[in-house]
Write a protein that holds these residues in place. Structure first.
Motif, PDB file in Angstrom:
ATOM      1  N   VAL A 206       8.653  -2.426   6.845  1.00  0.00           N
ATOM      2  CA  VAL A 206       8.310  -2.981   8.154  1.00  0.00           C
ATOM      3  C   VAL A 206       6.960  -3.669   8.017  1.00  0.00           C
ATOM      4  O   VAL A 206       6.089  -3.205   7.277  1.00  0.00           O
ATOM      5  N   ARG A 207       6.828  -4.781   8.714  1.00  0.00           N
ATOM      6  CA  ARG A 207       5.558  -5.514   8.644  1.00  0.00           C
ATOM      7  C   ARG A 207       4.524  -4.821   9.520  1.00  0.00           C
ATOM      8  O   ARG A 207       4.838  -4.367  10.625  1.00  0.00           O
ATOM      9  N   GLU A 208       3.319  -4.758   9.023  1.00  0.00           N
ATOM     10  CA  GLU A 208       2.234  -4.125   9.771  1.00  0.00           C
ATOM     11  C   GLU A 208       2.116  -4.746  11.159  1.00  0.00           C
ATOM     12  O   GLU A 208       2.394  -5.934  11.341  1.00  0.00           O
ATOM     13  N   THR A 209       1.731  -3.953  12.136  1.00  0.00           N
ATOM     14  CA  THR A 209       1.668  -4.444  13.516  1.00  0.00           C
ATOM     15  C   THR A 209       0.445  -5.314  13.761  1.00  0.00           C
ATOM     16  O   THR A 209       0.488  -6.199  14.608  1.00  0.00           O
ATOM     17  N   HIS A 210      -0.632  -5.077  13.038  1.00  0.00           N
ATOM     18  CA  HIS A 210      -1.848  -5.881  13.178  1.00  0.00           C
ATOM     19  C   HIS A 210      -2.239  -6.403  11.807  1.00  0.00           C
ATOM     20  O   HIS A 210      -2.501  -5.599  10.897  1.00  0.00           O
ATOM     21  N   PRO A 211      -2.286  -7.728  11.614  1.00  0.00           N
ATOM     22  CA  PRO A 211      -2.649  -8.280  10.300  1.00  0.00           C
ATOM     23  C   PRO A 211      -3.966  -7.686   9.783  1.00  0.00           C
ATOM     24  O   PRO A 211      -4.942  -7.581  10.518  1.00  0.00           O
ATOM     25  N   GLY A 212      -3.951  -7.262   8.523  1.00  0.00           N
ATOM     26  CA  GLY A 212      -5.125  -6.678   7.892  1.00  0.00           C
ATOM     27  C   GLY A 212      -5.234  -5.169   8.047  1.00  0.00           C
ATOM     28  O   GLY A 212      -6.059  -4.528   7.393  1.00  0.00           O
ATOM     29  N   ARG A 213      -4.416  -4.587   8.917  1.00  0.00           N
ATOM     30  CA  ARG A 213      -4.485  -3.138   9.144  1.00  0.00           C
ATOM     31  C   ARG A 213      -4.197  -2.374   7.857  1.00  0.00           C
ATOM     32  O   ARG A 213      -4.879  -1.404   7.535  1.00  0.00           O
ATOM     33  N   LEU A 214      -3.184  -2.800   7.115  1.00  0.00           N
ATOM     34  CA  LEU A 214      -2.786  -2.092   5.903  1.00  0.00           C
ATOM     35  C   LEU A 214      -3.916  -2.093   4.872  1.00  0.00           C
ATOM     36  O   LEU A 214      -4.257  -1.048   4.316  1.00  0.00           O
ATOM     37  N   SER A 215      -4.510  -3.258   4.625  1.00  0.00           N
ATOM     38  CA  SER A 215      -5.586  -3.322   3.629  1.00  0.00           C
ATOM     39  C   SER A 215      -6.808  -2.534   4.091  1.00  0.00           C
ATOM     40  O   SER A 215      -7.530  -1.974   3.266  1.00  0.00           O
ATOM     41  N   GLY A 216      -7.014  -2.446   5.396  1.00  0.00           N
ATOM     42  CA  GLY A 216      -8.133  -1.674   5.921  1.00  0.00           C
ATOM     43  C   GLY A 216      -7.941  -0.176   5.814  1.00  0.00           C
ATOM     44  O   GLY A 216      -8.901   0.586   5.936  1.00  0.00           O
ATOM     45  N   HIS A 217      -6.700   0.258   5.598  1.00  0.00           N
ATOM     46  CA  HIS A 217      -6.409   1.689   5.488  1.00  0.00           C
ATOM     47  C   HIS A 217      -5.831   2.056   4.117  1.00  0.00           C
ATOM     48  O   HIS A 217      -5.182   3.087   3.969  1.00  0.00           O
ATOM     49  N   ALA A 218      -6.045   1.216   3.128  1.00  0.00           N
ATOM     50  CA  ALA A 218      -5.532   1.491   1.783  1.00  0.00           C
ATOM     51  C   ALA A 218      -6.169   2.768   1.257  1.00  0.00           C
ATOM     52  O   ALA A 218      -7.347   3.031   1.499  1.00  0.00           O
ATOM     53  N   PRO A 219      -5.399   3.599   0.535  1.00  0.00           N
ATOM     54  CA  PRO A 219      -5.949   4.873   0.064  1.00  0.00           C
ATOM     55  C   PRO A 219      -7.048   4.734  -0.979  1.00  0.00           C
ATOM     56  O   PRO A 219      -7.828   5.645  -1.166  1.00  0.00           O
ATOM     57  N   GLY A 220      -7.127   3.600  -1.655  1.00  0.00           N
ATOM     58  CA  GLY A 220      -8.193   3.400  -2.639  1.00  0.00           C
ATOM     59  C   GLY A 220      -8.133   4.360  -3.808  1.00  0.00           C
ATOM     60  O   GLY A 220      -9.118   4.992  -4.166  1.00  0.00           O
ATOM     61  N   TRP A 221      -6.951   4.463  -4.420  1.00  0.00           N
ATOM     62  CA  TRP A 221      -6.790   5.354  -5.562  1.00  0.00           C
ATOM     63  C   TRP A 221      -7.709   4.927  -6.689  1.00  0.00           C
ATOM     64  O   TRP A 221      -7.876   3.737  -6.955  1.00  0.00           O
ATOM     65  N   GLY A 222      -8.271   5.877  -7.385  1.00  0.00           N
ATOM     66  CA  GLY A 222      -9.091   5.591  -8.553  1.00  0.00           C
ATOM     67  C   GLY A 222      -8.215   5.235  -9.741  1.00  0.00           C
ATOM     68  O   GLY A 222      -7.022   5.545  -9.766  1.00  0.00           O
ATOM     69  N   ASP A 223      -8.806   4.598 -10.738  1.00  0.00           N
ATOM     70  CA  ASP A 223      -8.059   4.195 -11.931  1.00  0.00           C
ATOM     71  C   ASP A 223      -7.368   5.378 -12.600  1.00  0.00           C
ATOM     72  O   ASP A 223      -6.223   5.268 -13.036  1.00  0.00           O
ATOM     73  N   GLU A 224      -8.057   6.519 -12.700  1.00  0.00           N
ATOM     74  CA  GLU A 224      -7.466   7.681 -13.359  1.00  0.00           C
ATOM     75  C   GLU A 224      -6.331   8.279 -12.522  1.00  0.00           C
ATOM     76  O   GLU A 224      -5.364   8.787 -13.066  1.00  0.00           O
ATOM     77  N   GLU A 225      -6.442   8.225 -11.200  1.00  0.00           N
ATOM     78  CA  GLU A 225      -5.352   8.713 -10.349  1.00  0.00           C
ATOM     79  C   GLU A 225      -4.109   7.846 -10.540  1.00  0.00           C
ATOM     80  O   GLU A 225      -2.997   8.360 -10.660  1.00  0.00           O
ATOM     81  N   LEU A 226      -4.304   6.530 -10.577  1.00  0.00           N
ATOM     82  CA  LEU A 226      -3.171   5.628 -10.796  1.00  0.00           C
ATOM     83  C   LEU A 226      -2.601   5.801 -12.200  1.00  0.00           C
ATOM     84  O   LEU A 226      -1.387   5.871 -12.388  1.00  0.00           O
ATOM     85  N   ARG A 227      -3.475   5.871 -13.171  1.00  0.00           N
ATOM     86  CA  ARG A 227      -3.048   5.971 -14.567  1.00  0.00           C
ATOM     87  C   ARG A 227      -2.179   7.198 -14.814  1.00  0.00           C
ATOM     88  O   ARG A 227      -1.225   7.160 -15.571  1.00  0.00           O
ATOM     89  N   THR A 228      -2.508   8.305 -14.130  1.00  0.00           N
ATOM     90  CA  THR A 228      -1.782   9.556 -14.344  1.00  0.00           C
ATOM     91  C   THR A 228      -0.712   9.814 -13.282  1.00  0.00           C
ATOM     92  O   THR A 228       0.018  10.799 -13.371  1.00  0.00           O
ATOM     93  N   GLY A 229      -0.648   8.960 -12.250  1.00  0.00           N
ATOM     94  CA  GLY A 229       0.354   9.148 -11.201  1.00  0.00           C
ATOM     95  C   GLY A 229      -0.033  10.188 -10.172  1.00  0.00           C
ATOM     96  O   GLY A 229       0.809  10.653  -9.406  1.00  0.00           O
ATOM     97  N   LEU A 230      -1.297  10.559 -10.119  1.00  0.00           N
ATOM     98  CA  LEU A 230      -1.760  11.540  -9.140  1.00  0.00           C
ATOM     99  C   LEU A 230      -2.129  10.797  -7.854  1.00  0.00           C
ATOM    100  O   LEU A 230      -3.291  10.671  -7.482  1.00  0.00           O
TER     101      LEU A 230
ATOM    102  N   ARG B 201       1.776  -2.694 -15.504  1.00  0.00           N
ATOM    103  CA  ARG B 201       1.901  -1.349 -14.949  1.00  0.00           C
ATOM    104  C   ARG B 201       0.512  -0.848 -14.590  1.00  0.00           C
ATOM    105  O   ARG B 201      -0.489  -1.278 -15.174  1.00  0.00           O
ATOM    106  N   VAL B 202       0.445   0.079 -13.640  1.00  0.00           N
ATOM    107  CA  VAL B 202      -0.847   0.645 -13.250  1.00  0.00           C
ATOM    108  C   VAL B 202      -1.059   2.031 -13.838  1.00  0.00           C
ATOM    109  O   VAL B 202      -2.167   2.558 -13.800  1.00  0.00           O
ATOM    110  N   GLY B 203       0.016   2.635 -14.373  1.00  0.00           N
ATOM    111  CA  GLY B 203      -0.121   3.972 -14.926  1.00  0.00           C
ATOM    112  C   GLY B 203       0.932   4.280 -15.964  1.00  0.00           C
ATOM    113  O   GLY B 203       1.906   3.555 -16.121  1.00  0.00           O
TER     114      GLY B 203
END
Length: 192
Positions: free
Chosen positions: A74-98, A123-125
């Motif tokens: 589903v498309r976000e209801t307010h443009p930019g909302r998704l990027s403003g609430h991104a979880p911001g996973w660290g490189d090691e979290e992405l690399r290991t799938g955590l 790939r990210v991880g």
């Protein structure tokens, strides 16, 4: 047997009126910023087919299916909302799938990785080969939703793959802060 043991250990009040225990996953729903970019990724990178979506929905979205796996977006209801609430996973979290992700079993990683390379993506991880010879890698869709791709090796090919990715220096640990162990030291020279 284990499920019966767990049920026996629960207080009777919890087991008395339990709903049916048999389920199957129907779909994963993701909020996305751009339906066209998402469609390109799920159809042309992951090989999903776009399927019918209820026509009485008043919000923008799309449904995709590959085998028994459905992804609804589903498309976000307010443009930019998704990027403003991104979880911001660290490189090691992405690399290991955590991190938050959903996982799909595939017959080969190569078609997916080739389609990603055509788009300048990697790939990210991963990769990691688990004890039951399942190899894991992680990729991200255009909005950063993480998808784990799984491939089931035979014991011989899984053992060889563990050694290969270790020797290439691309194997990842089980979680951030852990070391990658030499599979020859942990598992021996041949699969058990």
């Amino acid at each position: 047997m284990r499920q019966n043991q767990l049920l026996k250990s629960r207080p009777k009040a919890l087991t008395k009126d339990m709903p049916a225990r048999t389920m199957r996953m129907h779909h994963v729903c993701l909020v996305v910023s751009d339906i066209a970019a998402t469609r390109d990724f799920y159809v042309n990178v992951l090989g999903f087919e776009e399927i019918h979506r209820p026509t009485d929905f008043v919000f923008h979205g799309a449904y995709f299916q590959n085998g028994d796996v459905e992804v609804h977006v589903v498309r976000e209801t307010h443009p930019g909302r998704l990027s403003g609430h991104a979880p911001g996973w660290g490189d090691e979290e992405l690399r290991t799938g955590l991190c938050h992700h959903f996982a799909v079993m595939v017959d080969s990683f190569e078609p997916f990785l080739a389609a990603m390379r055509e788009r300048g993506l990697e790939r990210v991880g991963g990769p990691r080969v688990r004890d039951e010879y399942v190899e894991q890698i992680y990729i991200a869709d255009p909005d950063g939703h993480i998808i784990e791709l799984l491939y089931q090796h035979t014991p011989a090919s899984g053992h060889a793959r563990r050694i290969e990715i270790f020797d290439l220096g691309i194997a990842v640990p089980v979680a951030p802060g852990h070391h990658v162990l030499d599979p020859r030291a942990k598992y021996g020279l041949r699969p058990a």
